[in-house]
Design a protein around this motif. Structure first.
Motif, short mmCIF file in Angstrom:
data_model
loop_
_atom_site.label_atom_id
_atom_site.label_comp_id
_atom_site.label_asym_id
_atom_site.label_seq_id
_atom_site.Cartn_x
_atom_site.Cartn_y
_atom_site.Cartn_z
N CYS A 93 0.64 -1.39 -0.12
CA CYS A 93 -0.01 0.01 -0.17
C CYS A 93 0.75 1.31 0.04
CB CYS A 93 -0.87 0.05 1.25
SG CYS A 93 -0.17 0.10 2.64
N ASP A 94 0.29 2.26 -0.49
CA ASP A 94 0.97 3.71 -0.34
C ASP A 94 2.20 3.70 -0.95
OD1 ASP A 94 -1.51 4.83 0.80
OD2 ASP A 94 -1.12 3.43 2.44
N GLY A 260 -8.08 5.26 8.26
CA GLY A 260 -8.79 5.29 7.24
C GLY A 260 -9.84 4.34 7.21
N TRP A 261 -10.89 4.19 6.33
CA TRP A 261 -11.85 3.25 6.24
C TRP A 261 -11.43 2.11 6.05
CZ3 TRP A 261 -15.78 2.19 2.26
CH2 TRP A 261 -15.30 2.30 0.84
N PHE A 262 -10.35 1.86 5.53
CA PHE A 262 -10.24 0.37 5.09
C PHE A 262 -9.54 -0.27 6.28
CE2 PHE A 262 -10.07 -1.42 0.98
CZ PHE A 262 -10.93 -0.40 0.36
N GLN A 267 -16.11 -2.57 7.84
CA GLN A 267 -15.87 -1.36 7.11
C GLN A 267 -17.33 -0.85 6.48
OE1 GLN A 267 -13.15 -2.27 3.92
NE2 GLN A 267 -13.17 -0.18 3.06
N ILE A 285 -4.92 2.22 4.87
CA ILE A 285 -5.88 3.63 4.91
C ILE A 285 -6.88 3.55 4.04
CG2 ILE A 285 -5.60 6.00 4.58
CD1 ILE A 285 -2.55 5.97 4.82
N ALA A 286 -6.60 3.08 2.98
CA ALA A 286 -7.65 3.39 1.93
C ALA A 286 -7.69 2.47 0.69
CB ALA A 286 -7.41 4.95 1.22
N SER A 287 -8.41 2.82 -0.17
CA SER A 287 -8.47 1.92 -1.67
C SER A 287 -7.33 1.44 -2.33
CB SER A 287 -9.42 2.74 -2.64
OG SER A 287 -10.48 3.10 -2.07
#
Ligand SMILES: Cc1ncc(COP(=O)(O)O)c(C=O)c1O
Length: 421
Positions: A93-94, A260-262, A267, A285-287
């Motif tokens: 990620c990221d 974040g929502w993940f 969720q 964190i995220a998508s």
């Protein structure tokens, strides 16, 4: 050593067939910069095309049903193939920088009564800058180990003896690079992790310059926290997602600052309060970037098939060859070597120091069709990327470098004019 010797080593190289699996547009190029950006695997072109035409195109939003957890499955692949990490501890990620900030912040929060954090002067800039920011944000004392001074450390290598002088029960966090970005020195992961743990502090490893070139054995070495990228020896493409590793036993104790929502346990209940998921997803964190993840999957499957031990062996032999050629050809021309000679203390690249390194590095690219990179103040970095580089490519690159400098021709090449070195 003769060119025929390099060809003979290639002949017996168990990884020799992998080079054909990469896009090579000019066979005369000696690409010795796989430590900065790896070559493109042919399979990645196919995989991305298929993702576009067979998944995103026809499936559109329904694709999320099977895309949603790919940061974890691709993280597991990175862990299995390159990090020596059992499933459930790695996320893809990221960026390395974002992951570094997340884990460094979480580590500081987990040691609330301690006011010192430590990094080394030779560490990669993004890590040093983020640690400076964190010190300011949390009112901490940032200690910088001056391992650029040869009186303190040889080739930037941090030994336990060096580090121990800086440790106390006030230290919350230490951050080090597994392989130093400039000198190529490889730290002893287990010895340093054990030492820092003995003081009750946490050690966050940046393995960007190591992953995909040497075996990291994180689980076996008792590592708690690590980050790294996928675009160097990982061959996953410019700006491909990075990864983070949080050892199973640490996951409950840490909370990253970006909630974040993940990371939310349930969720899609979209509830009012954040409740961290107990798995490694609690650090996401995220998508996820699906195309980036597919690039990683394609490239790290190659690493898994080839085997990280065979890869490490080739990195050791290739850098040994470089050091031999440096001794024979480059030392007499005024170069010095800023990389440990013991293969256990280096990764896949070496650092050749010369007062005119910047001009020489530009001339290598523009005049000699050899691709290295340059790092301030005076280093030319050259690497063997074990899957994508042949031994004869290394030999030819060094021969051309020798001729470029001995003839003085590099002086006629104008500096590249790029912001990137
Ligand atoms: C050791 C190290 N850490 C961090 C980074 C920064 O990576 P990113 O730009 O993906 O955050 C790099 C980039 O080359 C690196 O070499």
């Amino acid at each position: 050593m003769q060119r025929s010797d390099a060809l003979a080593i290639d002949e017996k190289d168990p990884l020799r067939h992998y080079k054909n699996q990469f896009v090579i547009t000019d066979p005369n190029t000696c690409y010795l910069d796989g430590n900065s950006l790896g070559r493109l695997p042919h399979n990645t072109v196919k995989v991305i095309n298929e993702f576009l035409t067979q998944e995103w195109g026809p499936q559109v939003v329904t694709g999320w049903a099977h895309w949603v957890d790919e940061a974890q499955s691709v993280g597991d692949l990175i862990g299995r193939s390159a990090l020596g990490a059992a499933a459930g501890q790695v996320l893809a990620c990221d960026t390395t920088s974002v992951n570094f900030y997340q884990l460094a912040s979480a580590a500081i929060k987990a040691r609330p009564n301690r006011k010192t954090i430590i990094i080394d002067a030779a560490n990669f800039p993004t890590d040093r800058y983020i640690m400076q920011g964190l010190a300011k944000q949390h009112g901490l004392n940032l200690v910088v180990i001056d391992n650029e001074d040869p009186a303190i450390a040889e080739n930037e290598l941090i030994t336990p003896e060096i580090l121990e002088k800086y440790l106390s029960d006030d230290v919350a966090l230490v951050s080090l690079e597994v392989v130093q970005y400039r000198s190529g020195a490889r730290q002893d992961i287990k010895a340093l992790t054990d030492l820092v743990r003995g003081y009750g502090a946490l050690l966050l490893w940046d393995a960007a310059h190591a992953v995909g070139s040497v075996a990291l054995n994180f689980d076996q070495n008792g590592v708690d926290l690590a980050v790294g990228c996928t675009y160097k020896y990982g061959n996953s493409g410019p700006g491909a997602p990075a990864w983070l590793y949080v050892a199973k036993g640490m996951q409950n104790d840490l909370q990253v600052p970006i909630q974040g929502w993940f990371a939310q346990r349930d969720q899609f209940a979209m509830g009012p309060e954040f409740e961290k998921d107990a798995s490694i997803r609690g650090f996401q964190i995220a998508s996820p970037s699906l195309m980036g993840l597919r690039c990683i999957k394609s490239a790290f499957e190659m690493i898994e098939t080839a085997g990280i031990d065979a890869i490490e062996e080739k990195a050791a032999r290739g850098t040994e060859m470089m050091i031999e050629l440096y001794e024979a050809w480059l030392k007499p021309l005024g170069f010095t070597l800023n990389t440990p000679r013991n293969a256990k203390n280096r990764g896949g690249h070496i650092s050749l120091v010369h007062p005119e390194a910047q001009q020489i590095a530009v001339a290598m690219r523009e005049h000699s069709n050899v691709i290295p990179d340059y790092r301030v103040p005076n280093s030319i970095r050259v690497a063997i990327s074990p899957l994508a580089t042949s031994y004869v490519e290394v030999f030819d690159g060094f021969e051309r470098l020798r001729d470029l400098v001995s003839s003085g021709e590099y002086k006629n090449v104008k500096a590249g004019g790029s912001r990137v070195t």
